[in-house]
Structures are given as structure tokens and as C-alpha cells.
Write a protein that holds these residues in place. Structure first.
Motif, short mmCIF file in Angstrom:
data_model
loop_
_atom_site.label_atom_id
_atom_site.label_comp_id
_atom_site.label_asym_id
_atom_site.label_seq_id
_atom_site.Cartn_x
_atom_site.Cartn_y
_atom_site.Cartn_z
N VAL A 279 0.84 -1.20 0.00
CA VAL A 279 0.00 0.00 0.00
C VAL A 279 0.87 1.25 0.00
N ALA A 280 1.92 1.25 0.81
CA ALA A 280 2.83 2.41 0.86
C ALA A 280 3.49 2.63 -0.49
N ALA A 281 3.95 1.56 -1.13
CA ALA A 281 4.59 1.68 -2.44
C ALA A 281 3.59 2.17 -3.48
N LEU A 282 2.36 1.70 -3.42
CA LEU A 282 1.32 2.14 -4.35
C LEU A 282 1.03 3.62 -4.18
N MET A 283 0.93 4.07 -2.94
CA MET A 283 0.66 5.49 -2.68
C MET A 283 1.80 6.35 -3.19
N ASP A 284 3.04 5.89 -3.02
CA ASP A 284 4.19 6.65 -3.53
C ASP A 284 4.20 6.68 -5.05
N ALA A 285 3.94 5.52 -5.67
CA ALA A 285 3.99 5.44 -7.14
C ALA A 285 2.87 6.25 -7.78
N GLU A 286 1.70 6.24 -7.18
CA GLU A 286 0.54 6.94 -7.76
C GLU A 286 0.41 8.37 -7.22
N TRP B 76 -0.60 9.42 -4.21
CA TRP B 76 -1.87 9.62 -3.50
C TRP B 76 -1.59 10.28 -2.16
N PRO B 77 -2.34 11.30 -1.80
CA PRO B 77 -2.16 11.89 -0.47
C PRO B 77 -2.76 11.00 0.63
N VAL B 78 -3.85 10.28 0.31
CA VAL B 78 -4.47 9.34 1.25
C VAL B 78 -4.79 8.06 0.51
N TYR B 79 -4.88 6.98 1.27
CA TYR B 79 -5.20 5.69 0.66
C TYR B 79 -6.70 5.56 0.47
N GLU B 80 -7.08 5.22 -0.75
CA GLU B 80 -8.49 4.99 -1.09
C GLU B 80 -8.59 3.58 -1.66
N PRO B 81 -9.18 2.65 -0.91
CA PRO B 81 -9.25 1.26 -1.36
C PRO B 81 -9.95 1.09 -2.71
N GLU B 82 -10.90 1.96 -3.04
CA GLU B 82 -11.62 1.84 -4.32
C GLU B 82 -10.68 2.06 -5.51
N ARG B 83 -9.65 2.86 -5.34
CA ARG B 83 -8.71 3.14 -6.43
C ARG B 83 -7.61 2.09 -6.53
N ASP B 84 -7.50 1.23 -5.55
CA ASP B 84 -6.48 0.19 -5.51
C ASP B 84 -6.96 -0.98 -6.38
N VAL B 85 -6.50 -1.02 -7.63
CA VAL B 85 -6.97 -2.01 -8.60
C VAL B 85 -6.62 -3.43 -8.15
N GLN B 86 -5.39 -3.67 -7.79
CA GLN B 86 -4.98 -5.01 -7.38
C GLN B 86 -5.73 -5.46 -6.12
N GLY B 87 -5.85 -4.58 -5.15
CA GLY B 87 -6.58 -4.91 -3.94
C GLY B 87 -8.05 -5.19 -4.22
#
Length: 161
Positions: free
Chosen positions: A66-73, A75-86
Motif C-alpha cells: 500500500v505504501a509503495a502504491l501510494m508513492d507510485a501513484e 496519492w495523499p491518502v489511501y483509497e481502497p476503491e482506487r487500488d486495482v490489485q486490492g
């Protein structure tokens, strides 16, 4: 299990908060790993420490993802709906859950029908029982067969009108 837990806990967390979760999961993973090598008196209701260690390892890996995804994309906050793999993992888990529920319902229906099946027991005299066994054991490929009849039935069928 760890993925679902991280998705629930991670919703709307900032990058800093996710970084703290990564550190906490890493610390707990190390602690449970150390407990495996120390003889600890466990109570009768304590779980297996290896299971807890595996759970924290899985959570640690998911928080890092999740941390790597937020850095790569970015994102200021984690939004599970935008997490395609999750989201794909969640959908796959839900599909497997629905399949398991359908299998369970079918099994329960089969069990219910088996209980509801009518079971009868008939007591026959020896002569009738012997004839029924002969008929049941006869080859099924015989297209027509003259069955033994009683004398009254055979007399009525042999008379011509």
C-alpha cells in the motif's frame, strides 16, 4: 485476511500514517518471530505463535504494498476503491465465498432430501419374496418376458372371445 484488514484500516490514512503502520507491522512481525525461539508457558486457549507470526508477516507485506502504491501513484491518502490489485483480490475472495456458500446450500439440500426420503419395509412370504428376487436379478436386456401368472389369470387370457 491480512489484505482485507489492511484495506479496512487503511482507508483515508495519509502517507505518514501508512508509514507508521508499516513500521508497526514490521515490529510485530519481528516480535512474534522472537517468541518462536523462546520457551513461553502458553495457556490452553492461546493460539499457535507461528500463526500469529504469519499473520503479521502478511500484514507487513500488505502495508508495504500500500505504501509503495501510494508513492507510485502520488496519492495523499489511501483509497481502497482506487487500488486495482486490492479490488481484484477482494472480488476474487467474494467469488470464492459465494461458491462456497452455494456448495454448502446444495449439500444441505441433499442432506435434507436424504432425511425426507420415504423408507418402507415390507414383509413378504417366502414364495413372493423368491419371485421378486428372481425378477430383480433377471437380465434387463430382455425386451419381452412372460411373467409367471396365477392360474386364474392365465385361464382368462388364453380364452378367445
Amino acid at each position: 485476511m491480512a489484505r482485507a484488514s489492511v484495506r479496512r484500516q487503511g482507508e483515508a490514512l495519509s502517507r505518514e500514517q501508512v508509514t507508521e503502520k508499516v513500521a508497526e507491522a514490521g515490529r510485530r512481525e519481528r516480535e512474534t518471530g522472537r517468541q518462536l525461539h523462546v520457551a513461553v508457558d502458553r495457556g490452553p486457549y492461546d493460539g499457535d505463535p507461528r500463526d500469529l507470526g504469519e499473520q503479521w508477516a502478511a500484514r507487513h507485506a500488505e502495508w508495504r504494498r500500500v505504501a509503495a502504491l501510494m508513492d507510485a501513484e502520488d496519492w495523499p491518502v489511501y483509497e481502497p476503491e482506487r487500488d486495482v490489485q486490492g479490488s481484484m483480490w477482494v472480488q476474487g475472495r467474494e467469488d470464492r465465498r459465494q461458491e462456497a456458500l452455494a456448495r454448502r446450500a446444495a449439500w444441505q439440500k441433499d442432506q435434507w432430501e436424504a432425511r425426507e426420503e420415504l423408507k418402507t419395509q415390507v414383509w413378504l412370504n417366502a414364495d413372493t419374496s423368491r419371485r421378486l428376487r428372481t425378477i430383480a436379478n433377471a437380465p434387463a436386456s430382455v425386451p419381452s418376458r412372460s411373467w409367471p401368472t396365477s392360474p386364474t389369470t392365465s385361464a382368462s387370457t388364453t380364452q378367445a372371445p
